[in-house]
Write a protein that holds these residues in place. Structure first.
Motif, PDB file in Angstrom:
ATOM      1  N   ASN A   3       0.796  -1.211   0.000  1.00 16.61           N
ATOM      2  CA  ASN A   3       0.000   0.000   0.000  1.00 16.61           C
ATOM      3  C   ASN A   3       0.834   1.267   0.000  1.00 16.61           C
ATOM      4  O   ASN A   3       0.334   2.341   0.232  1.00 16.61           O
ATOM      5  CB  ASN A   3      -0.916   0.003   1.230  1.00 16.61           C
ATOM      6  CG  ASN A   3      -1.882  -1.145   1.157  1.00 16.61           C
ATOM      7  OD1 ASN A   3      -2.502  -1.362   0.126  1.00 16.61           O
ATOM      8  ND2 ASN A   3      -2.011  -1.900   2.227  1.00 16.61           N
ATOM      9  N   ALA A  38      -3.631  -7.413  -6.930  1.00 16.26           N
ATOM     10  CA  ALA A  38      -2.584  -7.834  -6.011  1.00 16.26           C
ATOM     11  C   ALA A  38      -2.549  -9.333  -5.860  1.00 16.26           C
ATOM     12  O   ALA A  38      -1.489  -9.923  -5.706  1.00 16.26           O
ATOM     13  CB  ALA A  38      -2.820  -7.182  -4.649  1.00 16.26           C
ATOM     14  N   GLU A 109      -7.253   1.214  -2.689  1.00 17.23           N
ATOM     15  CA  GLU A 109      -6.879   0.219  -1.692  1.00 17.23           C
ATOM     16  C   GLU A 109      -5.916   0.823  -0.693  1.00 17.23           C
ATOM     17  O   GLU A 109      -5.178   1.772  -0.979  1.00 17.23           O
ATOM     18  CB  GLU A 109      -6.263  -1.007  -2.339  1.00 17.23           C
ATOM     19  CG  GLU A 109      -4.966  -0.756  -3.077  1.00 17.23           C
ATOM     20  CD  GLU A 109      -4.395  -2.052  -3.631  1.00 17.23           C
ATOM     21  OE1 GLU A 109      -3.173  -2.260  -3.467  1.00 17.23           O
ATOM     22  OE2 GLU A 109      -5.142  -2.847  -4.223  1.00 17.23           O
ATOM     23  N   ASP A 117      -6.570  -5.000   5.400  1.00 18.10           N
ATOM     24  CA  ASP A 117      -6.500  -4.374   4.088  1.00 18.10           C
ATOM     25  C   ASP A 117      -7.894  -4.020   3.605  1.00 18.10           C
ATOM     26  O   ASP A 117      -8.815  -4.832   3.678  1.00 18.10           O
ATOM     27  CB  ASP A 117      -5.850  -5.324   3.072  1.00 18.10           C
ATOM     28  CG  ASP A 117      -4.401  -5.629   3.424  1.00 18.10           C
ATOM     29  OD1 ASP A 117      -3.715  -4.703   3.900  1.00 18.10           O
ATOM     30  OD2 ASP A 117      -3.961  -6.777   3.215  1.00 18.10           O
ATOM     31  N   GLN A 119     -10.391  -2.060   0.439  1.00 12.15           N
ATOM     32  CA  GLN A 119     -10.468  -1.665  -0.956  1.00 12.15           C
ATOM     33  C   GLN A 119     -11.869  -1.156  -1.245  1.00 12.15           C
ATOM     34  O   GLN A 119     -12.842  -1.577  -0.612  1.00 12.15           O
ATOM     35  CB  GLN A 119     -10.105  -2.822  -1.884  1.00 12.15           C
ATOM     36  CG  GLN A 119     -10.894  -4.094  -1.663  1.00 12.15           C
ATOM     37  CD  GLN A 119     -10.333  -5.243  -2.490  1.00 12.15           C
ATOM     38  OE1 GLN A 119     -10.128  -5.111  -3.692  1.00 12.15           O
ATOM     39  NE2 GLN A 119     -10.094  -6.368  -1.844  1.00 12.15           N
ATOM     40  N   TYR A 166      -7.219  -7.984  -4.037  1.00 12.62           N
ATOM     41  CA  TYR A 166      -6.153  -8.634  -3.285  1.00 12.62           C
ATOM     42  C   TYR A 166      -6.030 -10.107  -3.653  1.00 12.62           C
ATOM     43  O   TYR A 166      -4.989 -10.717  -3.439  1.00 12.62           O
ATOM     44  CB  TYR A 166      -6.394  -8.495  -1.778  1.00 12.62           C
ATOM     45  CG  TYR A 166      -6.149  -7.101  -1.262  1.00 12.62           C
ATOM     46  CD1 TYR A 166      -4.873  -6.543  -1.247  1.00 12.62           C
ATOM     47  CD2 TYR A 166      -7.206  -6.323  -0.786  1.00 12.62           C
ATOM     48  CE1 TYR A 166      -4.656  -5.259  -0.781  1.00 12.62           C
ATOM     49  CE2 TYR A 166      -6.998  -5.040  -0.304  1.00 12.62           C
ATOM     50  CZ  TYR A 166      -5.720  -4.512  -0.309  1.00 12.62           C
ATOM     51  OH  TYR A 166      -5.505  -3.237   0.153  1.00 12.62           O
TER      52      TYR A 166
END
Length: 267
Positions: A3, A38, A109, A117, A119, A166
């Motif tokens: 990030n 990701a 994100e 995490d 988004q 992700y």
């Protein structure tokens, strides 16, 4: 994907061999999370069995950052980034293979205030693509062909309402456009088509300023349902397209992406 924004080129000798510069660029791209999805970097190492020819344009996506979504309450703008990527997908589903019009997706994100995490989906833009052979599966048409309306079939992807960048997954619906089909004719209307992309090679860091990364990915595991809401021609359409299709489907996904952290976006 990490990030934080990627580090620029570090200090070093005035002249470096090309091989060392390329190696350093690849390492920087890997550290920065050099794929917009990701999860594709996490779930698939380079060198998988399928590798499609690259078709990504070496230029930032055309829509800019106008679709960057609002951040969650309490999110740190300096640690969240808006990512915009453009792809040139080739789609095989059922009996039909088309190179879709370029697709641009935007999402954000970064770390959530409470941990983990986060988004946020932004937007998707694309245009219809003509299906070779049209509705009947015949040859090419011309403006003078009085049967052209029967063959004038196009397909347009739409965001399917689910995405997890992700893990490299997202869903699409496919609107089918033809003068003889009902306006709501869609593949995936009830249950969108789910894609889980795997990398088909290493990412390439094209530019540091502005940041621009290219990558290729693919999915050959998704299933495609029958068309829905197409009117009385639905059975003909499904036979023409070979739907539903549980196997033999493929999306190759050559793309480029750029990003900015929210503290550097225009206010």
């Amino acid at each position: 994907m990490t990030n934080s924004a990627p580090a620029g080129p570090g200090p070093g000798p005035a002249r470096r061999p090309d091989s060392l510069r390329r190696s350093a660029a690849r390492r920087a791209a890997a550290v920065a999370g050099a794929t917009v999805l990701a999860g594709t970097a996490a779930v698939c190492a380079p060198g998988v069995a399928y590798s499609a020819p690259r078709a990504a344009a070496s230029a930032p996506p055309a829509t800019g950052f106008g679709d960057c979504p609002p951040l969650p309450s309490g999110a740190d703008p300096a640690r969240w980034r808006c990512e915009v990527h453009s792809a040139a997908p080739v789609l095989t589903m059922g009996k039909v293979t088309v190179r879709l019009a370029p697709i641009t997706m935007t999402h954000a994100e970064g770390p959530l205030p409470g941990g983990g995490d986060g988004q946020v989906w932004g937007a998707m833009h694309t245009a219809p693509t003509t299906v070779p052979g049209g509705l009947t599966g015949g040859g090419t048409t011309t403006a003078a062909d009085d049967r052209a309306p029967v063959r004038d079939l196009s397909i347009q992807p739409e965001y399917g309402g689910r995405s997890d960048f992700y893990t490299g997954t997202f869903s699409l619906r496919f609107r089918l456009l033809d003068p003889l089909l009902a306006p709501g004719c869609t593949i995936g209307a009830t249950a969108p088509v789910d894609f889980r992309l795997k990398r088909s090679g290493p990412s390439v860091w094209v530019s540091q300023d502005p940041p621009l990364i290219e990558f290729s990915a693919y999915d050959d595991t998704f299933t495609v349902p029958a068309a829905e809401h197409c009117g009385p021609l639905t059975p003909l359409l499904d036979r023409r397209l070979g739907l539903p299709a549980a196997e033999g489907n493929l999306m190759t996904y050559d793309a480029s992406y750029t990003f900015k952290t929210y503290d550097h976006l225009p206010r």
